[in-house]
Design a protein around this motif. Structure first.
Motif, PDB file in Angstrom:
ATOM      1  N   ASN A   1       0.813  -1.221   0.000  1.00  0.00           N
ATOM      2  CA  ASN A   1       0.000   0.000   0.000  1.00  0.00           C
ATOM      3  C   ASN A   1       0.845   1.269   0.000  1.00  0.00           C
ATOM      4  O   ASN A   1       0.354   2.359   0.300  1.00  0.00           O
ATOM      5  N   HIS A   2       2.108   1.148  -0.345  1.00  0.00           N
ATOM      6  CA  HIS A   2       3.065   2.255  -0.286  1.00  0.00           C
ATOM      7  C   HIS A   2       3.295   2.829  -1.679  1.00  0.00           C
ATOM      8  O   HIS A   2       3.577   2.077  -2.622  1.00  0.00           O
ATOM      9  N   ARG A   3       3.189   4.152  -1.803  1.00  0.00           N
ATOM     10  CA  ARG A   3       3.450   4.834  -3.062  1.00  0.00           C
ATOM     11  C   ARG A   3       4.384   6.014  -2.800  1.00  0.00           C
ATOM     12  O   ARG A   3       4.278   6.666  -1.753  1.00  0.00           O
ATOM     13  N   ILE A   4       5.293   6.301  -3.733  1.00  0.00           N
ATOM     14  CA  ILE A   4       6.286   7.358  -3.550  1.00  0.00           C
ATOM     15  C   ILE A   4       6.200   8.355  -4.700  1.00  0.00           C
ATOM     16  O   ILE A   4       5.767   8.018  -5.802  1.00  0.00           O
ATOM     17  N   ILE A   5       6.626   9.595  -4.437  1.00  0.00           N
ATOM     18  CA  ILE A   5       6.517  10.687  -5.401  1.00  0.00           C
ATOM     19  C   ILE A   5       7.918  11.130  -5.827  1.00  0.00           C
ATOM     20  O   ILE A   5       8.721  11.538  -4.978  1.00  0.00           O
ATOM     21  N   PRO A   6       8.249  11.086  -7.118  1.00  0.00           N
ATOM     22  CA  PRO A   6       9.581  11.508  -7.572  1.00  0.00           C
ATOM     23  C   PRO A   6       9.739  13.026  -7.554  1.00  0.00           C
ATOM     24  O   PRO A   6       8.819  13.764  -7.934  1.00  0.00           O
ATOM     25  N   ILE A   7      10.881  13.498  -7.091  1.00  0.00           N
ATOM     26  CA  ILE A   7      11.227  14.922  -7.143  1.00  0.00           C
ATOM     27  C   ILE A   7      12.710  15.042  -7.479  1.00  0.00           C
ATOM     28  O   ILE A   7      13.479  14.114  -7.228  1.00  0.00           O
ATOM     29  N   THR A   8      13.094  16.175  -8.047  1.00  0.00           N
ATOM     30  CA  THR A   8      14.497  16.413  -8.391  1.00  0.00           C
ATOM     31  C   THR A   8      15.052  17.500  -7.495  1.00  0.00           C
ATOM     32  O   THR A   8      14.454  18.579  -7.374  1.00  0.00           O
ATOM     33  N   LEU A   9      16.184  17.228  -6.866  1.00  0.00           N
ATOM     34  CA  LEU A   9      16.846  18.175  -5.976  1.00  0.00           C
ATOM     35  C   LEU A   9      18.302  18.319  -6.391  1.00  0.00           C
ATOM     36  O   LEU A   9      19.048  17.337  -6.385  1.00  0.00           O
ATOM     37  N   ASP A  10      18.684  19.523  -6.762  1.00  0.00           N
ATOM     38  CA  ASP A  10      20.058  19.817  -7.181  1.00  0.00           C
ATOM     39  C   ASP A  10      20.550  18.830  -8.243  1.00  0.00           C
ATOM     40  O   ASP A  10      21.676  18.348  -8.200  1.00  0.00           O
ATOM     41  N   GLY A  11      19.657  18.512  -9.167  1.00  0.00           N
ATOM     42  CA  GLY A  11      20.009  17.650 -10.287  1.00  0.00           C
ATOM     43  C   GLY A  11      19.978  16.167 -10.003  1.00  0.00           C
ATOM     44  O   GLY A  11      20.229  15.360 -10.903  1.00  0.00           O
ATOM     45  N   ASP A  12      19.655  15.765  -8.773  1.00  0.00           N
ATOM     46  CA  ASP A  12      19.619  14.352  -8.409  1.00  0.00           C
ATOM     47  C   ASP A  12      18.184  13.886  -8.189  1.00  0.00           C
ATOM     48  O   ASP A  12      17.323  14.659  -7.759  1.00  0.00           O
ATOM     49  N   GLN A  13      17.934  12.611  -8.466  1.00  0.00           N
ATOM     50  CA  GLN A  13      16.599  12.036  -8.295  1.00  0.00           C
ATOM     51  C   GLN A  13      16.375  11.617  -6.844  1.00  0.00           C
ATOM     52  O   GLN A  13      17.137  10.841  -6.270  1.00  0.00           O
TER      53      GLN A  13
ATOM     54  N   GLU B   1      17.339   8.270  -4.734  1.00  0.00           N
ATOM     55  CA  GLU B   1      17.021   7.120  -5.582  1.00  0.00           C
ATOM     56  C   GLU B   1      18.047   6.003  -5.394  1.00  0.00           C
ATOM     57  O   GLU B   1      17.718   4.821  -5.467  1.00  0.00           O
ATOM     58  N   LYS B   2      19.298   6.394  -5.118  1.00  0.00           N
ATOM     59  CA  LYS B   2      20.380   5.425  -4.965  1.00  0.00           C
ATOM     60  C   LYS B   2      20.590   5.090  -3.485  1.00  0.00           C
ATOM     61  O   LYS B   2      20.452   5.945  -2.622  1.00  0.00           O
ATOM     62  N   HIS B   3      20.940   3.853  -3.229  1.00  0.00           N
ATOM     63  CA  HIS B   3      21.246   3.421  -1.860  1.00  0.00           C
ATOM     64  C   HIS B   3      22.703   3.786  -1.572  1.00  0.00           C
ATOM     65  O   HIS B   3      23.628   2.970  -1.695  1.00  0.00           O
ATOM     66  N   ILE B   4      22.905   5.053  -1.214  1.00  0.00           N
ATOM     67  CA  ILE B   4      24.253   5.554  -0.915  1.00  0.00           C
ATOM     68  C   ILE B   4      24.242   6.163   0.485  1.00  0.00           C
ATOM     69  O   ILE B   4      23.206   6.627   0.965  1.00  0.00           O
ATOM     70  N   PRO B   5      25.408   6.183   1.158  1.00  0.00           N
ATOM     71  CA  PRO B   5      25.450   6.672   2.544  1.00  0.00           C
ATOM     72  C   PRO B   5      25.075   8.149   2.653  1.00  0.00           C
ATOM     73  O   PRO B   5      25.236   8.932   1.714  1.00  0.00           O
ATOM     74  N   MET B   6      24.601   8.511   3.820  1.00  0.00           N
ATOM     75  CA  MET B   6      24.295   9.907   4.103  1.00  0.00           C
ATOM     76  C   MET B   6      25.577  10.730   4.105  1.00  0.00           C
ATOM     77  O   MET B   6      26.640  10.250   4.491  1.00  0.00           O
ATOM     78  N   ALA B   7      25.448  11.975   3.680  1.00  0.00           N
ATOM     79  CA  ALA B   7      26.592  12.887   3.674  1.00  0.00           C
ATOM     80  C   ALA B   7      26.081  14.295   3.892  1.00  0.00           C
ATOM     81  O   ALA B   7      25.005  14.663   3.412  1.00  0.00           O
ATOM     82  N   ILE B   8      26.826  15.070   4.651  1.00  0.00           N
ATOM     83  CA  ILE B   8      26.519  16.487   4.830  1.00  0.00           C
ATOM     84  C   ILE B   8      27.573  17.268   4.058  1.00  0.00           C
ATOM     85  O   ILE B   8      28.764  17.208   4.376  1.00  0.00           O
ATOM     86  N   ASN B   9      27.150  17.963   3.015  1.00  0.00           N
ATOM     87  CA  ASN B   9      28.069  18.728   2.185  1.00  0.00           C
ATOM     88  C   ASN B   9      27.321  19.891   1.533  1.00  0.00           C
ATOM     89  O   ASN B   9      26.157  20.140   1.855  1.00  0.00           O
ATOM     90  N   ARG B  10      27.986  20.574   0.638  1.00  0.00           N
ATOM     91  CA  ARG B  10      27.393  21.733  -0.033  1.00  0.00           C
ATOM     92  C   ARG B  10      26.078  21.354  -0.735  1.00  0.00           C
ATOM     93  O   ARG B  10      25.072  22.071  -0.647  1.00  0.00           O
ATOM     94  N   SER B  11      26.102  20.202  -1.417  1.00  0.00           N
ATOM     95  CA  SER B  11      24.903  19.774  -2.138  1.00  0.00           C
ATOM     96  C   SER B  11      23.733  19.490  -1.193  1.00  0.00           C
ATOM     97  O   SER B  11      22.574  19.722  -1.534  1.00  0.00           O
TER      98      SER B  11
END
Length: 518
Positions: free
Chosen positions: A202-214, A234-244
């Motif tokens: 019953n789960h649905r997700i909404i696509p959005i673009t942020l700073d050129g990334d999905q 969209e990608k399973h990548i680690p969390m990061a705090i940076n400019r982006s």
């Protein structure tokens, strides 16, 4: 309990009323449910059935699940298996992703207030599908406590069901699956789940673009606050705090100006519970931190167009306001870079020890009316606002869980990490406290020895210390007193997590850091 024919009719009627099922799809949905429940003889609804008062969704699903148990359709009668089963039922009523996304897009582009209309639809949809289990969330205990930092919000979270020991044992023996990689991955959309991974038909997700990334937008099934949303990569990548990260947060509130968005820090202890998947959290809620006034303003050379200051908050927070996202991002990145490499031994701030980094930031973005150093509103202008909360995760022998972490004296109330939600002034406290506080209140009223009860020993010193403050009020106001004292503990927890303490020495040390970036 109603018979299965009546339950199917009830559920389909609910689906039509809630907008999940179109009249054109009514017969189709009935047939899918007949197949699901292996019904051999189905009776069309009678006028008498149609005239009955509609029941709450959770009641219909509970009866359907009981039917499944009694008729051998459900493997085991545990909370986990019940949740898997009733989610599968709701999956038959939930429209496909394309339908939900198209509706969201149509509302978003509908003109003035389109963003809010879109999120209103999506939030109500997420409740209607039972993805957000409103019956469980209603059990959460919530209150506010007045502190020197204003009113802070307290909640004892009861919406997550406790695991059945049989499910825990089964999960421990089960072969681990790498699909989906985690609870945030896009592959959860429509996933059937298993006893160690929640069902998401019953789960649905909404696509959005942020700073050129999905990225994708979804709501948290546990909604710790109003419209508690998660924005995940969209990608399973680690969390990061940076400019982006700063750019993405500000871009999100540009898309949804009625929402706040923030990120947990990217280091253990001061970070969130899921560091393996890049994500943010937000929602339509005014956190106590938002109301914190500027305590001091300062100017960074070359950034005179950005109003910068320290706010009156237990955690060390720099607030930036401006009209240009890129300019705020540039200054935020400068502050972040400075903090990453900043050491002040006198204040026990170390950028790293033995090559392990300790400094990071919890950033929070929103749009709001500007305020000046006197906390006066500039009613003519909306501005982008970015809070940068300085974090450090160093540990010592005295504080093995973290120097800037709840200290041992507060562990009886809050021992867990201080993540984004707590940073903003909303305490999410463990469910165990509901029973413990009820027992504490009862024991105090009956004059029992708090130290003699094993269940209360961790709270005994705390309670015996605060009770004398209230004198005769204890008898009439005990429940509120205990709630307020929990709130004061949470305020103390936030002060523990603040890297610069709110005394002359701490303020001087904070100023040294500001001097390093000017």
């Amino acid at each position: 309990m109603s018979n299965i024919n009546q339950l199917i009719n009830e559920l389909v009627s609910y689906g039509i009323t809630s907008g999940l099922v179109s009249e054109d799809d009514k017969v189709y949905t009935i047939n899918k449910l007949i197949e699901f429940f292996k019904v051999e003889e189905y009776l069309l609804p009678t006028d008498e059935m149609d005239d009955s008062d509609p029941r709450e969704l959770h009641s219909i699903l509970e009866d359907m699940t009981e039917y499944a148990i009694q008729n051998g359709l459900l493997e085991k009668d545990t909370i986990t298996y019940r949740d898997l089963y009733d989610t599968a039922i709701m999956g038959l009523l939930t429209p496909p992703p394309s339908v939900v996304r198209n509706k969201f897009k149509e509302l978003y582009e509908s003109g003035k207030d389109g963003a809010k209309k879109a999120t209103d639809f999506y939030y109500n949809f997420s409740k209607a599908t039972n993805y957000i289990r409103t019956d469980r969330i209603a059990k959460d205990e919530k209150w506010t406590t007045s502190t020197e930092f204003g009113d802070i919000d307290i909640t004892i979270n009861l919406s997550k069901p406790e695991k059945d020991p049989r499910d825990i044992a089964a999960a421990g023996k089960a072969k681990k699956s790498g699909y989906p990689a985690c609870l945030l991955c896009r592959e959860n959309e429509g996933y059937a789940g298993h006893f160690s991974h929640p069902a998401r038909q019953n789960h649905r997700i909404i696509p959005i673009t942020l700073d050129g990334d999905q990225y994708y937008l979804q709501y948290s099934p546990y909604v710790y606050y109003n419209e508690h949303c998660i924005i995940f990569n969209e990608k399973h990548i680690p969390m990061a705090i940076n400019r982006s990260t700063m750019k993405k947060l500000l871009s999100f509130v540009e898309l949804f100006p009625h929402y706040t968005a923030g990120s947990n820090a990217d280091l253990p202890i001061v970070g969130g519970s899921i560091l393996s998947h890049d994500h943010f959290q937000g929602g339509g809620y005014e956190f106590p931190m938002v109301r914190a006034p500027f305590e001091k303003s300062f100017t960074v050379s070359g950034f005179e167009d950005i109003y910068s200051g320290i706010i009156k908050w237990p955690m060390s927070t720099i607030r930036l306001q401006g009209k240009d996202i890129d300019r705020i991002v540039e200054l935020a990145d400068k502050i972040l870079t400075s903090w990453r490499g900043y050491t002040d031994e006198g204040a026990f701030i170390f950028a790293e020890t033995d090559g392990v980094p300790h400094n990071t930031i919890t950033p929070i973005a929103r749009m709001r009316k500007a305020r000046d150093a006197n906390n006066q509103l500039d009613a003519e202008h909306d501005v982008y606002e970015l809070d940068l909360v300085l974090r450090n995760n160093i540990t010592t022998e005295e504080h093995p869980l973290g120097v800037y972490h709840p200290h041992a004296e507060y562990h009886h109330i809050k021992k867990e990490n201080i993540g984004l939600i707590e940073v903003m002034g909303l305490a999410v406290l463990p469910a165990r406290l509901k029973k413990e506080m009820a027992l504490l209140e009862e024991s105090i009223r009956e004059g029992r020895d708090l130290y003699a009860d094993e269940a209360l020993q961790s709270h005994a010193k705390w309670a015996t210390d605060f009770l004398p403050k209230y004198g005769d009020k204890v008898e009439s106001d005990l429940h509120k007193i205990i709630q307020d004292e929990i709130g004061f503990v949470f305020s103390g927890v936030l002060e523990d997590a603040g890297v610069y303490k709110r005394n002359d020495e701490g303020k001087a040390a904070f100023n040294r850091f500001l001097d390093s970036i000017r």
